[in-house]
Design a protein around this motif. Structure first.
Motif, short mmCIF file in Angstrom:
data_model
loop_
_atom_site.label_atom_id
_atom_site.label_comp_id
_atom_site.label_asym_id
_atom_site.label_seq_id
_atom_site.Cartn_x
_atom_site.Cartn_y
_atom_site.Cartn_z
N HIS A 1 -21.51 23.18 32.91
CA HIS A 1 -20.37 22.53 33.83
C HIS A 1 -20.43 20.82 33.83
O HIS A 1 -21.21 20.60 34.73
N VAL A 2 -20.05 20.22 32.87
CA VAL A 2 -20.43 18.86 32.58
C VAL A 2 -19.77 17.99 33.37
O VAL A 2 -18.70 18.32 33.67
N GLN A 3 -20.43 16.98 33.60
CA GLN A 3 -19.67 15.77 34.29
C GLN A 3 -19.63 14.67 33.26
O GLN A 3 -20.74 14.01 32.82
N TYR A 4 -18.51 14.17 32.51
CA TYR A 4 -18.27 13.20 31.76
C TYR A 4 -17.75 12.01 32.51
O TYR A 4 -16.89 11.93 33.41
N VAL A 5 -18.63 10.98 32.48
CA VAL A 5 -18.55 9.59 33.36
C VAL A 5 -17.62 8.84 33.04
O VAL A 5 -17.21 8.37 31.46
N LYS A 6 -16.47 8.45 33.82
CA LYS A 6 -15.39 7.72 33.51
C LYS A 6 -15.51 6.15 33.98
O LYS A 6 -15.36 5.23 33.50
N SER A 7 -16.33 6.10 35.18
CA SER A 7 -16.64 4.81 35.76
C SER A 7 -17.80 5.07 36.88
O SER A 7 -17.93 6.22 37.36
N VAL A 8 -18.40 3.90 37.09
CA VAL A 8 -19.60 3.90 38.22
C VAL A 8 -19.39 2.62 39.07
O VAL A 8 -19.22 1.53 38.46
N ALA A 9 -19.41 2.72 40.28
CA ALA A 9 -19.32 1.80 41.17
C ALA A 9 -20.30 1.79 42.24
O ALA A 9 -20.70 2.80 42.74
N LEU A 10 -20.75 0.62 42.52
CA LEU A 10 -21.61 0.40 43.63
C LEU A 10 -21.16 -0.03 44.91
O LEU A 10 -20.06 -0.77 44.91
N ASP A 11 -21.72 0.72 46.17
CA ASP A 11 -21.04 0.56 47.50
C ASP A 11 -21.49 -0.75 47.90
O ASP A 11 -22.22 -1.47 47.39
N CYS A 12 -20.73 -1.48 48.87
CA CYS A 12 -21.04 -2.61 49.52
C CYS A 12 -22.32 -3.00 49.82
O CYS A 12 -23.07 -4.05 49.99
N ASP A 13 -23.12 -1.78 50.55
CA ASP A 13 -24.44 -1.82 50.85
C ASP A 13 -25.52 -1.89 49.83
O ASP A 13 -26.73 -1.87 49.98
N ASP B 1 -26.39 0.99 48.54
CA ASP B 1 -27.13 2.29 48.74
C ASP B 1 -26.59 3.54 48.22
O ASP B 1 -27.04 4.45 48.41
N THR B 2 -25.37 3.58 47.87
CA THR B 2 -24.81 4.74 47.07
C THR B 2 -23.84 4.03 45.91
O THR B 2 -23.36 3.20 45.74
N VAL B 3 -23.80 5.23 44.91
CA VAL B 3 -23.11 4.93 43.77
C VAL B 3 -21.88 6.04 43.73
O VAL B 3 -22.11 7.24 44.11
N LEU B 4 -20.84 5.59 43.30
CA LEU B 4 -19.69 6.56 42.95
C LEU B 4 -19.23 6.67 41.66
O LEU B 4 -19.04 5.61 40.92
N VAL B 5 -19.63 7.81 41.41
CA VAL B 5 -19.70 8.24 39.65
C VAL B 5 -18.27 9.04 39.67
O VAL B 5 -18.09 10.11 40.28
N LYS B 6 -17.12 8.24 39.19
CA LYS B 6 -16.05 8.85 38.63
C LYS B 6 -15.84 9.62 37.36
O LYS B 6 -16.51 9.12 36.56
N VAL B 7 -15.83 10.98 37.36
CA VAL B 7 -16.20 12.08 36.21
C VAL B 7 -15.04 12.73 35.99
O VAL B 7 -14.04 12.90 36.81
N LEU C 1 -34.80 6.15 45.67
CA LEU C 1 -33.50 6.94 45.44
C LEU C 1 -32.22 6.35 45.87
O LEU C 1 -32.33 5.54 47.20
N VAL C 2 -31.07 6.49 45.46
CA VAL C 2 -29.81 6.13 45.95
C VAL C 2 -28.86 7.42 45.82
O VAL C 2 -28.98 8.17 44.84
N ALA C 3 -28.19 7.45 46.72
CA ALA C 3 -27.22 8.67 46.95
C ALA C 3 -26.09 8.43 45.87
O ALA C 3 -25.59 6.94 45.52
N ALA C 4 -25.79 9.60 45.04
CA ALA C 4 -24.80 9.25 44.04
C ALA C 4 -23.65 10.30 44.28
O ALA C 4 -23.90 11.58 44.26
N ILE C 5 -22.30 9.74 44.79
CA ILE C 5 -21.30 10.93 44.75
C ILE C 5 -20.46 10.94 43.65
O ILE C 5 -20.06 9.76 43.00
#
Length: 125
Positions: free
Chosen positions: A74-86, A88-94, A22-26
């Motif tokens: 309580h839906v999350q509509y994805v606007k963008s997804v980015a992977l961090d420098c390591d 091990d974490t994705v940032l999902v802007k919703v 797994l990877v963490a997803a913020i």
């Protein structure tokens, strides 16, 4: 077994997964920057998130995929997804509809700040 294509190998190669794959997803509100929640994704959950426009997570307790909002609305509509420098974490802007927390709250991080020790730097205003 799904007939859907696998996660793009170039993306998969960049991921640094936990021992259980797994990877963490913020999840972050795309227009305000508000941090909403942390979930977990494996390759398949990330593939679904990237291809469907809805956040899909892996439930570690239920051992199954869940699409945010399918049961709560309580839906999350994805606007963008980015992977961090390591990797091990994705940032999902919703665009979050309703509360992001399982309690129904807007964010999982509004349960109160933890006290800082004396001498700790003051938080930025």
């Amino acid at each position: 077994m799904s007939d859907a294509p696998a996660l793009d190998p170039a993306v998969a190669a960049r991921l640094k997964r936990t021992a259980d794959g797994l990877v963490a997803a913020i999840a972050q509100q795309y227009d305000t920057g508000e941090v909403l929640m942390l979930g977990w994704m494996d390759d398949e959950a990330l593939r679904r998130t990237l291809t469907t426009g809805r956040c899909t997570y892996w439930s570690r307790s239920r051992r199954e995929y869940w699409v945010k909002g399918d049961t709560s609305g309580h839906v999350q509509y994805v606007k963008s997804v980015a992977l961090d420098c390591d990797g091990d974490t994705v940032l999902v802007k919703v665009d979050q509809v309703g509360g992001a927390c399982h309690t129904g709250d807007r964010t999982c991080f509004d349960a109160g700040s933890l006290p800082l020790a004396d001498g700790a730097p003051a938080p930025a205003q």
